[in-house]
Design an enzyme around this catalytic site. Structure first.
Site, PDB file in Angstrom:
ATOM      1  N   ARG A 237      49.236   2.061 -17.534  1.00  0.00           N
ATOM      2  CA  ARG A 237      49.034   2.868 -16.327  1.00  0.00           C
ATOM      3  C   ARG A 237      47.603   2.650 -15.833  1.00  0.00           C
ATOM      4  O   ARG A 237      46.668   2.493 -16.636  1.00  0.00           O
ATOM      5  CB  ARG A 237      49.223   4.360 -16.616  1.00  0.00           C
ATOM      6  CG  ARG A 237      50.655   4.818 -16.685  1.00  0.00           C
ATOM      7  CD  ARG A 237      51.360   4.766 -15.315  1.00  0.00           C
ATOM      8  NE  ARG A 237      52.756   5.153 -15.373  1.00  0.00           N
ATOM      9  CZ  ARG A 237      53.781   4.313 -15.557  1.00  0.00           C
ATOM     10  NH1 ARG A 237      53.592   3.011 -15.694  1.00  0.00           N
ATOM     11  NH2 ARG A 237      55.026   4.759 -15.569  1.00  0.00           N
ATOM     12  N   GLU A 266      48.154   3.486  -6.268  1.00  0.00           N
ATOM     13  CA  GLU A 266      49.209   2.532  -5.902  1.00  0.00           C
ATOM     14  C   GLU A 266      49.906   3.027  -4.651  1.00  0.00           C
ATOM     15  O   GLU A 266      50.269   4.212  -4.606  1.00  0.00           O
ATOM     16  CB  GLU A 266      50.216   2.396  -7.047  1.00  0.00           C
ATOM     17  CG  GLU A 266      49.588   1.800  -8.299  1.00  0.00           C
ATOM     18  CD  GLU A 266      50.574   1.670  -9.474  1.00  0.00           C
ATOM     19  OE1 GLU A 266      51.772   1.971  -9.300  1.00  0.00           O
ATOM     20  OE2 GLU A 266      50.135   1.268 -10.549  1.00  0.00           O
ATOM     21  N   HIS A 285      52.860  -3.472  -9.498  1.00  0.00           N
ATOM     22  CA  HIS A 285      53.629  -2.653 -10.449  1.00  0.00           C
ATOM     23  C   HIS A 285      55.090  -3.132 -10.538  1.00  0.00           C
ATOM     24  O   HIS A 285      56.013  -2.390 -10.185  1.00  0.00           O
ATOM     25  CB  HIS A 285      53.547  -1.165 -10.048  1.00  0.00           C
ATOM     26  CG  HIS A 285      53.868  -0.246 -11.184  1.00  0.00           C
ATOM     27  ND1 HIS A 285      53.365   1.024 -11.288  1.00  0.00           N
ATOM     28  CD2 HIS A 285      54.662  -0.405 -12.281  1.00  0.00           C
ATOM     29  CE1 HIS A 285      53.823   1.603 -12.375  1.00  0.00           C
ATOM     30  NE2 HIS A 285      54.619   0.748 -13.002  1.00  0.00           N
TER      31      HIS A 285
HETATM   32  C1  8YV Z   1      58.813   1.537 -13.263  1.00  0.00           C
HETATM   33  C2  8YV Z   1      57.143   1.766 -15.145  1.00  0.00           C
HETATM   34  O1  8YV Z   1      59.639   0.618 -12.752  1.00  0.00           O
HETATM   35  O2  8YV Z   1      58.884   2.486 -16.507  1.00  0.00           O
HETATM   36  C3  8YV Z   1      57.712   2.631 -16.189  1.00  0.00           C
HETATM   37  O3  8YV Z   1      56.977   3.487 -16.712  1.00  0.00           O
HETATM   38  O4  8YV Z   1      55.989   1.741 -14.935  1.00  0.00           O
HETATM   39  C4  8YV Z   1      58.057   0.879 -14.375  1.00  0.00           C
HETATM   40  O5  8YV Z   1      58.992   0.355 -15.231  1.00  0.00           O
HETATM   41  C5  8YV Z   1      57.991   2.007 -12.137  1.00  0.00           C
HETATM   42  O6  8YV Z   1      57.177   2.982 -12.578  1.00  0.00           O
HETATM   43  C6  8YV Z   1      58.859   2.499 -10.983  1.00  0.00           C
HETATM   44  O7  8YV Z   1      59.277   3.831 -11.131  1.00  0.00           O
END
Ligand code: 8YV
Length: 320
Positions: A237, A266, A285
């Site tokens: 993150r 983002e 992302h």
């Molecule tokens: C998501 C991600 O696709 O799963 C997670 O925590 O960061 C990604 O796989 C993204 O956050 C979209 O919601």
């Protein structure tokens, strides 16, 4: 009749499954989040809610959500949700673990190789017509094989990343809040302190979730401990990284480069300094963005909603 709120456009095959369970209210945009005001209004009427990371779930939105039974998050990370507040209101929270592990690790690996071998610079070099001759060190990069790779966060994605390293003859270090003896035995990964990880690694790869423990973990002090040619990869993150400190570290050659799939803000601002740096590769992302994996993630959200609305246990509930 149960009302199911879906905050992003998803394929018909999933909408049809949700329609078997209740009345579906879907925001019809694929790339635009539902405005907060509208979301706050809609959630008051909803029994189930299918959300993405764009929706922040806090007390403000839960206090009036009297009918809400489940929040199904389309992600494994759930730092966008105040789980304590949801629990207080007797609302189940679910996420999408496992189905995205391999795809996300694969993206992390792609990013590491891309930065190491300067692939984006090389592609621009050709596209911009600069390839006029050849030189022995033209766009020469850094080997992954034979290097030391430090993984910060040895969860499922961290382990999957370490599995991918097996063919590369690397020394694997890891740091995690708890030790994983299975990873140590099966993947030949060595548990080290955070400082050791920073000091010894040629590649530092962050796969950790955002928690109060990991927030701002990669700050000026951390970057100052890394090798001058180390490459930093983040698929966890954005808020785990102090981006100003990262920019300083890149500018002053305290580290060699970075690859980020996740950012503090983002989408990233178009004039963000990171976008102007040759040694930074920034992705929007897309860690889990393969068609098959996104289908599986959406299906898991649908299955969790189905379970809750039918009075059964959800498949992948989040607990704090
Ligand atoms: C998501 C991600 O696709 O799963 C997670 O925590 O960061 C990604 O796989 C993204 O956050 C979209 O919601």
């Amino acid at each position: 009749m149960d009302k199911i709120l879906v905050t992003r456009k998803i394929p018909d095959k999933f909408v049809q499954q949700l329609q078997q369970l209740g009345e579906v209210q879907m925001w019809n945009e694929e790339f635009e989040p539902m405005p907060r005001e509208q979301f706050l209004k809609e959630i008051e009427e909803s029994t189930a809610c299918f959300i993405t990371l764009s929706e922040k779930i806090d007390e403000e939105c839960l206090k009036h959500a009297e009918h809400l039974k489940i929040i199904a998050n389309l992600a494994v990370g759930y730092d966008n949700i105040d789980v304590d507040s949801a629990t207080k209101h007797d609302i189940d929270v679910t996420n999408t673990p496992n189905v995205l592990t391999e795809t996300t690790a694969e993206l992390g690996f792609t990013l590491m190789l891309t930065v190491a071998r300067r692939i984006i610079e090389a592609e621009h070099y050709v596209q911009e017509g600069n390839w006029k001759s050849w030189g022995p060190y033209l766009l020469s990069g850094k080997d992954v094989h034979g290097s030391t790779v430090g993984i910060y966060g040895m969860g499922e994605i961290g382990k999957s990343f370490a599995r991918r390293l097996q063919g590369f003859n690397t020394e694997i270090l890891y740091h995690n809040r708890s030790r994983h003896e299975d990873a140590e035995q099966q993947l030949n990964a060595q548990y080290v302190s955070f400082d050791d990880l920073l000091e010894r690694s040629d590649f530092v790869v962050c796969t950790a979730p955002l928690t109060s423990e990991t927030a701002d973990k990669f700050n000026a002090t951390a970057f100052s401990k890394m090798k001058n040619d180390a490459i930093f990869i983040n698929i966890g993150r954005g808020a785990i990284v102090d981006e100003e400190a990262l920019i300083e570290a890149l500018e002053h050659h305290q580290i060699g480069g970075c690859g980020l799939d996740v950012l503090r803000e983002e989408p990233i601002r178009f004039d963000h300094p990171l976008l102007k740096m040759n040694n930074a590769v920034i992705l929007p992302h897309i860690g889990s963005a393969s068609v098959v994996t996104r289908d599986r993630m959406i299906q898991l959200c649908v299955d969790n909603i189905k379970a809750i609305l039918q009075g059964e246990q959800p498949l992948t509930q989040v607990h704090n």
